[in-house]
Design a protein around this motif. Structure first.
Motif, short mmCIF file in Angstrom:
data_model
loop_
_atom_site.label_atom_id
_atom_site.label_comp_id
_atom_site.label_asym_id
_atom_site.label_seq_id
_atom_site.Cartn_x
_atom_site.Cartn_y
_atom_site.Cartn_z
N LEU A 111 0.76 -1.18 0.08
CA LEU A 111 -0.11 0.07 -0.01
C LEU A 111 0.81 1.31 0.03
CD1 LEU A 111 -2.79 -0.73 2.74
CD2 LEU A 111 -3.14 0.07 0.17
N SER A 112 0.48 2.34 -0.72
CA SER A 112 1.04 3.48 -0.75
C SER A 112 0.77 4.16 0.64
CB SER A 112 0.80 4.30 -1.89
OG SER A 112 -0.69 4.57 -1.97
N VAL A 113 1.67 5.31 1.12
CA VAL A 113 1.13 6.09 2.28
C VAL A 113 0.09 6.47 1.91
CG1 VAL A 113 2.09 7.80 3.73
CG2 VAL A 113 3.73 6.07 2.99
N GLY A 114 -0.90 6.54 2.76
CA GLY A 114 -2.37 7.29 2.53
C GLY A 114 -3.20 6.47 1.86
N GLY A 115 -2.79 5.20 1.35
CA GLY A 115 -3.56 4.02 0.84
C GLY A 115 -4.48 3.65 2.06
N ILE A 116 -5.64 3.30 1.53
CA ILE A 116 -6.92 2.69 2.25
C ILE A 116 -6.94 0.98 2.23
CG2 ILE A 116 -9.20 3.15 3.07
CD1 ILE A 116 -7.38 5.67 3.17
N ILE A 117 -7.12 0.62 3.42
CA ILE A 117 -7.44 -0.79 3.51
C ILE A 117 -8.95 -0.76 4.06
CG2 ILE A 117 -6.55 -1.08 5.97
CD1 ILE A 117 -5.97 -4.00 5.10
N TYR A 118 -9.86 -1.53 3.46
CA TYR A 118 -11.19 -1.87 3.82
C TYR A 118 -11.72 -2.95 4.13
CZ TYR A 118 -11.80 2.84 0.86
OH TYR A 118 -11.62 4.02 0.36
N THR A 119 -12.23 -3.19 5.37
CA THR A 119 -12.73 -4.48 5.70
C THR A 119 -14.12 -4.32 6.44
OG1 THR A 119 -12.27 -4.36 8.38
CG2 THR A 119 -10.38 -4.86 6.82
N VAL A 120 -14.99 -5.45 6.21
CA VAL A 120 -16.31 -5.54 6.61
C VAL A 120 -16.70 -6.86 6.74
CG1 VAL A 120 -17.39 -5.44 4.19
CG2 VAL A 120 -18.64 -4.74 6.10
N THR A 121 -17.39 -7.13 7.86
CA THR A 121 -18.06 -8.48 8.12
C THR A 121 -19.20 -8.34 8.77
OG1 THR A 121 -17.46 -10.56 9.25
CG2 THR A 121 -16.69 -8.69 10.28
N ASP A 122 -20.07 -9.43 8.70
CA ASP A 122 -21.49 -9.65 9.50
C ASP A 122 -21.02 -10.66 10.93
OD1 ASP A 122 -20.87 -11.85 8.10
OD2 ASP A 122 -23.01 -12.61 7.87
N VAL A 123 -19.95 -10.65 10.99
CA VAL A 123 -19.43 -11.77 12.20
C VAL A 123 -18.82 -10.89 13.33
CG1 VAL A 123 -18.18 -13.66 13.13
CG2 VAL A 123 -19.19 -13.76 10.86
N GLU A 124 -19.53 -10.40 14.39
CA GLU A 124 -19.10 -9.37 15.17
C GLU A 124 -17.59 -9.73 15.81
OE1 GLU A 124 -20.69 -6.80 19.10
OE2 GLU A 124 -21.63 -8.76 18.40
N GLU A 125 -17.53 -10.75 16.15
CA GLU A 125 -16.00 -11.14 16.55
C GLU A 125 -15.11 -10.96 15.63
OE1 GLU A 125 -12.64 -13.75 17.35
OE2 GLU A 125 -14.00 -14.28 15.94
N LEU A 126 -15.20 -11.52 14.37
CA LEU A 126 -14.12 -11.14 13.47
C LEU A 126 -14.07 -9.72 13.16
CD1 LEU A 126 -12.32 -12.31 11.19
CD2 LEU A 126 -14.27 -12.27 9.66
N GLY A 127 -14.95 -8.88 13.19
CA GLY A 127 -15.04 -7.40 13.17
C GLY A 127 -14.23 -7.04 14.13
N GLU A 128 -14.31 -7.44 15.34
CA GLU A 128 -13.42 -6.90 16.21
C GLU A 128 -12.19 -7.44 16.34
OE1 GLU A 128 -15.34 -8.50 19.87
OE2 GLU A 128 -16.88 -7.03 20.04
N TRP A 129 -11.87 -8.61 15.78
CA TRP A 129 -10.20 -9.13 15.52
C TRP A 129 -9.71 -8.23 14.42
CZ3 TRP A 129 -7.11 -13.56 16.28
CH2 TRP A 129 -6.18 -13.68 15.20
N MET A 130 -10.22 -7.66 13.27
CA MET A 130 -9.95 -7.14 12.28
C MET A 130 -9.53 -5.68 12.71
SD MET A 130 -11.48 -8.58 8.77
CE MET A 130 -13.36 -8.04 9.17
N ARG A 131 -10.55 -5.20 13.35
CA ARG A 131 -10.25 -3.86 14.01
C ARG A 131 -9.11 -3.78 14.80
NH1 ARG A 131 -12.54 0.98 14.25
NH2 ARG A 131 -14.33 0.44 12.77
N LYS A 132 -8.97 -4.83 15.98
CA LYS A 132 -7.67 -4.59 16.81
C LYS A 132 -6.49 -4.70 16.20
CE LYS A 132 -6.59 -6.13 21.50
NZ LYS A 132 -5.02 -6.34 21.18
N CYS A 133 -6.45 -5.70 15.32
CA CYS A 133 -5.30 -5.89 14.43
C CYS A 133 -4.87 -4.59 13.75
CB CYS A 133 -5.46 -6.89 13.37
SG CYS A 133 -5.41 -8.72 14.04
N LEU A 134 -5.55 -4.04 13.18
CA LEU A 134 -5.26 -2.81 12.52
C LEU A 134 -4.91 -1.54 13.56
CD1 LEU A 134 -8.19 -2.96 9.56
CD2 LEU A 134 -5.56 -2.76 9.32
N GLU A 135 -5.57 -1.57 14.58
CA GLU A 135 -5.31 -0.62 15.86
C GLU A 135 -3.91 -0.74 16.21
OE1 GLU A 135 -9.84 0.68 17.27
OE2 GLU A 135 -8.69 -1.10 18.40
N ASP A 136 -3.85 -2.06 16.46
CA ASP A 136 -2.39 -2.35 17.14
C ASP A 136 -1.10 -2.37 16.07
OD1 ASP A 136 -3.51 -2.77 19.28
OD2 ASP A 136 -3.72 -5.14 19.04
#
Length: 253
Positions: free
Chosen positions: A178-203
């Protein structure tokens, strides 16, 4: 006549391939070995195969200046790609899908759309590959401006979490392409997976979340839950979705 149409892999009404002839298992094991060609390096990706009108000669692949900028990882039946192709007609994009029948469907869909819409959909293509293993084989450092991970396999069991397409070590690879400023988009209907992906990105030190104002202004965000087959299924069932959308940054020292 009705019998012939029912047996045809293409709809006589739309001219598009029928999904029921290309169905495959909903989930694949990304850690298993599959047999398909893989380029040795990004310079070996033959753009003339994927975008013949834009790059009609195979020997141009080594000197092509315009490169793929959007990658839809696990693109499924290609709904998002088709929407993005007309929203960003000057941007070259590709879907990456592991399942062979699904990949073939997307190929046929794109070819049919090119025929019925001359001059359009020349900027979109699909490749069968394992993106968890071969992302660096397709994209150079800082090449991509957007990556999409829509409704990925949840791999519910803890022992299978290593199969998830979003993880700390895979984010290292995504940050590389990814270029600096590039965007990564994630979406799911599984709440636990959504929390997992968000936490990975936040960390991860090379990503930061988009602000609410940025999300509102981004036309792509509106497509995440309506353009794909999975998103439409969730909407029909009045289900909830969980998004995590982050920007590639330069980490502070």
């Amino acid at each position: 006549m009705l019998g012939n149409e029912a047996n045809s892999t293409f709809s006589k009404t739309t001219g598009l391939p029928r999904k029921r002839f290309y169905r495959a298992r909903a989930h694949s094991n990304p850690l298993s070995d599959s047999h398909f060609p893989v380029p040795i390096s990004p310079s070996q990706v033959d753009y003339s195969v994927h975008y013949p009108q834009l790059f009609p000669f195979s020997d141009q692949k080594a000197i092509v200046s315009q490169k793929i900028q959007f990658a839809d990882i696990g693109c499924g039946f290609g709904g998002l790609l088709i929407s993005l192709a007309t929203l960003y007609p000057e941007t070259i994009m590709i879907g990456m899908e592991l399942r062979d029948k699904v990949t073939e469907y997307v190929k046929e869909r794109i070819l049919a759309l090119r025929v019925s819409n001359p001059g359009q959909y020349q900027n979109v293509s699909v490749v069968r590959t394992n993106s968890m293993k071969y992302i660096p084989n397709y994209f150079e450092k800082g090449q991509l401006s957007k990556m999409f991970f829509l409704f990925p396999d949840p791999h519910f069991k803890e022992k299978n979490h290593r199969r998830r397409v979003i993880s700390m070590h895979l984010l290292d690879e995504y940050a590389y392409v990814l270029s600096v400023g590039g965007i990564i988009y994630t979406v799911t209907d599984v709440e636990e997976l959504g929390e997992w992906m968000r936490k990975c990105l936040e960390d991860h030190p090379m990503f930061e979340p988009l602000s609410n104002e940025e999300l509102e202004a981004d036309p792509v965000v509106k497509l995440l839950t309506v353009a794909t087959e999975e998103g439409q299924k969730v909407a029909r069932n009045e289900g909830q979705t969980f998004q995590a959308i982050f920007r590639r940054i330069v980490p502070s020292l």
